[in-house]
Design an enzyme around this catalytic site. Structure first.
Site: not given
Length: 323
Positions: A59, A63, A91, A190
């Site tokens: 993640r 990001h 975040n 995921h």
């Protein structure tokens, strides 16, 4: 005039692109030959104590790259000159693992001072995290340099949201040079991911004012999620695995779940219901090696988005601060 076969092969080897821009597969072979071992040991130790850390690093990396290019700007603390991307809405309270990257950086600095950028450490750490979770190992060209500032506005506007339409998600990917296959393949991260209840609770109780769960959500999963995420504000930040079958193993079960209407996030399940992406979901659900290959290829593309090389940027001494 025709070249002899041996000369032709030599030319192909010499002129075959070996780098991405100024990134090189052997970038640290002489300056920090044990880099991969140091990163892998750091990940192995962390994952032994924290089963979520692999998903958290994925993640963080996504990001960082999708919003401002891969420059480790997400690692920077706030200064008088800029606000930290850690405080951006996507975040805040959801990206973690900063201490681990800093710890690995400290260990690298002891052996190879002022040599390896924080963004290369993060990029390697994500590859090692996937590999140690059972996923594919993919080759990485290195030599990225760290950015000198952060951009909280980009983080707030360019990172896809779990509430976003597929069109919106595709637009944010293509703006970074990624394509539809990358959207589907990278969503496969995921398979070891988690999400807070508030990101999908709207599907559980009164979907579109119907008084019932989202009809595209498997009924048994809906009941299970209603228990895990009761219709109360107190449950909003509770974490739920996005793949309840093989939560900590990096595999293709996530896509099998989508085929069975068991995608927790609406933004994931739409990949199975949209004609542009459903065939890829089906293929990934049937052929794990295809998913593993495409995921690795897409991660390479992602890790090169906006990469800083050459004399630009810097190699930070500490990942949370510009030198």
């Amino acid at each position: 005039m025709h070249l002899p076969v041996t000369n032709l092969v030599f030319c192909l080897l010499v002129f075959q692109p070996f780098v991405y821009g100024q990134l090189d597969y052997k970038f640290y072979d002489y300056t920090c030959p044990n880099l991969t071992k140091i990163v892998r040991f750091g990940l192995w130790s962390a994952m032994a104590n924290d089963t979520r850390i692999a998903a958290s690093l994925l993640r963080m990396h996504f990001h960082d790259c999708i919003s401002n290019g891969c420059d480790a700007s997400i690692l920077l603390d706030e200064t008088s000159s800029f606000r930290s991307e850690k405080d951006a809405i996507p975040n805040r309270n959801s990206v973690r693992g900063f201490e681990l990257i800093e710890s690995i950086k400290t260990n690298v600095e002891k052996v190879c001072p002022n040599t390896v950028s924080c963004i290369d450490i993060l990029t390697l750490a994500v590859r090692e995290a996937v590999f140690l979770s059972g996923g594919r190992y993919w080759p990485l060209a290195l030599g990225r340099r760290d950015g000198l500032t952060a951009n909280i506005t980009a983080s707030n506007t360019e990172i896809p949201s779990p509430f976003e339409s597929l069109d919106g998600i595709i637009a944010k990917f293509t703006a970074k040079g990624l394509d539809l296959k990358d959207v589907v393949a990278l969503s496969g991260a995921h398979t070891i991911g988690f999400s807070q209840c508030f990101t999908f609770k709207f599907r559980l109780f009164n979907f579109s004012g119907s008084g019932a769960p989202d009809p595209t959500l498997d009924a048994s999963l809906a009941t299970s999620l209603q228990t895990a995420c009761p219709n109360q504000d107190e449950s909003d930040t509770k974490l739920v695995p996005l793949d309840r079958v093989t939560t900590t193993r990096f595999d293709n079960v996530f896509f099998k779940n989508l085929v069975n209407n068991s995608g927790v996030l609406a933004s994931d399940q739409v990949l199975m219901t949209d004609n542009r992406t459903s065939a890829m979901v089906l293929n990934y659900s049937k052929f794990p090696f295809l998913f593993a290959k495409d995921f690795g290829d897409s991660m390479v593309k992602l890790s090169n988005v906006g990469a800083i090389t050459g004399q630009n940027g810097q190699v930070r001494n500490k990942c949370n601060l510009v030198n």
